[in-house]
Design a protein around this motif. Structure first.
Motif, short mmCIF file in Angstrom:
data_model
loop_
_atom_site.label_atom_id
_atom_site.label_comp_id
_atom_site.label_asym_id
_atom_site.label_seq_id
_atom_site.Cartn_x
_atom_site.Cartn_y
_atom_site.Cartn_z
N MET A 1 37.27 42.38 39.85
CA MET A 1 38.17 42.67 40.92
C MET A 1 38.63 41.36 41.55
O MET A 1 39.81 41.20 41.84
CB MET A 1 37.47 43.58 41.93
CG MET A 1 38.35 44.19 42.98
SD MET A 1 38.84 43.18 44.39
CE MET A 1 37.32 42.71 45.13
N LEU A 2 37.72 40.43 41.75
CA LEU A 2 38.09 39.16 42.41
C LEU A 2 39.06 38.35 41.56
O LEU A 2 40.02 37.78 42.09
CB LEU A 2 36.84 38.33 42.71
CG LEU A 2 35.90 38.92 43.75
CD1 LEU A 2 34.65 38.06 43.88
CD2 LEU A 2 36.59 39.07 45.08
N ASP A 3 38.82 38.28 40.24
CA ASP A 3 39.73 37.54 39.37
C ASP A 3 41.14 38.12 39.43
O ASP A 3 42.12 37.39 39.49
CB ASP A 3 39.23 37.55 37.93
CG ASP A 3 37.99 36.70 37.73
OD1 ASP A 3 37.69 35.88 38.62
OD2 ASP A 3 37.34 36.84 36.68
N ILE A 4 41.23 39.44 39.43
CA ILE A 4 42.54 40.09 39.48
C ILE A 4 43.18 39.87 40.84
O ILE A 4 44.35 39.51 40.95
CB ILE A 4 42.40 41.60 39.16
CG1 ILE A 4 41.91 41.77 37.72
CG2 ILE A 4 43.74 42.31 39.38
CD1 ILE A 4 41.47 43.17 37.40
N ARG A 5 42.40 40.05 41.90
CA ARG A 5 42.92 39.84 43.26
C ARG A 5 43.45 38.43 43.44
O ARG A 5 44.43 38.19 44.14
CB ARG A 5 41.83 40.13 44.29
CG ARG A 5 42.34 40.01 45.72
CD ARG A 5 41.23 39.88 46.72
NE ARG A 5 40.59 38.58 46.55
CZ ARG A 5 39.52 38.19 47.20
NH1 ARG A 5 38.93 38.99 48.04
NH2 ARG A 5 39.01 37.00 46.99
N ASP A 6 42.80 37.47 42.78
CA ASP A 6 43.18 36.06 42.93
C ASP A 6 44.20 35.61 41.89
O ASP A 6 44.56 34.44 41.83
CB ASP A 6 41.94 35.17 42.85
CG ASP A 6 41.01 35.39 44.04
OD1 ASP A 6 41.46 35.90 45.09
OD2 ASP A 6 39.82 35.05 43.92
N GLY A 7 44.66 36.54 41.02
CA GLY A 7 45.71 36.21 40.06
C GLY A 7 45.24 35.46 38.82
O GLY A 7 46.06 34.87 38.12
N GLU A 8 43.94 35.50 38.53
CA GLU A 8 43.44 34.84 37.32
C GLU A 8 44.12 35.45 36.09
O GLU A 8 44.28 36.65 36.01
CB GLU A 8 41.92 34.99 37.20
CG GLU A 8 41.15 34.28 38.28
CD GLU A 8 41.21 32.77 38.15
OE1 GLU A 8 41.22 32.25 37.02
OE2 GLU A 8 41.25 32.11 39.20
N GLY A 9 44.52 34.62 35.16
CA GLY A 9 45.16 35.10 33.95
C GLY A 9 46.65 35.32 34.07
O GLY A 9 47.32 35.62 33.09
N ALA A 10 47.20 35.18 35.26
CA ALA A 10 48.64 35.34 35.45
C ALA A 10 49.35 34.09 34.92
O ALA A 10 48.82 32.98 35.02
CB ALA A 10 48.97 35.54 36.92
N SER A 11 50.54 34.28 34.38
CA SER A 11 51.29 33.12 33.89
C SER A 11 51.91 32.35 35.05
O SER A 11 52.11 31.14 34.95
CB SER A 11 52.37 33.56 32.90
OG SER A 11 53.23 34.51 33.49
N THR A 12 52.21 33.03 36.15
CA THR A 12 52.79 32.39 37.33
C THR A 12 52.26 33.08 38.58
O THR A 12 52.15 34.30 38.62
CB THR A 12 54.33 32.50 37.33
OG1 THR A 12 54.82 31.94 36.11
CG2 THR A 12 54.93 31.77 38.50
#
Length: 113
Positions: A1-12
């Protein structure tokens, strides 16, 4: 949940911090962009994580903390949406809550669409 909330893995990622007089972290907004098809996967992972995660503990910039998560009524926007509240305590007795896309000292509410 934290990785997603913090935008980990996003290209931008675009992060905008909102400051108010006398409040160093009044709030903020984050927009994360993913490669084709990846956003649906990340959204499904977020929904799965929110279905089982109700709290977590850690150590931040100013010491140990515990956060609790509460699901809220999702907004009627986009193809899908979730909204959850994150309440954090333990930083010298101070309580902060985080609201999805909007970060508000004392109450943080997260929205994902």
């Amino acid at each position: 949940m934290l990785d997603i909330r913090d935008g980990e893995g996003a290209s931008t990622i675009v992060l905008q911090v909102f400051n108010w007089k006398g409040d160093i972290w009044g709030g903020g907004s984050m927009l994360a962009s993913y490669e084709d098809g990846k956003a649906q996967q990340v959204f499904a992972q977020l929904k799965q994580a929110l279905g089982s995660c109700r709290s977590y503990e850690g150590t931040g910039w100013v010491g140990k903390f515990k956060s609790t998560l509460t699901m809220e009524q999702a907004p009627d926007v986009g193809d899908e949406a979730v909204r959850f509240r994150e309440e954090e305590s333990g930083r010298g007795g101070r309580t902060a809550r985080e609201d999805g896309e909007r970060l508000v000292v004392g109450g943080q509410q997260h929205e994902a669409t």
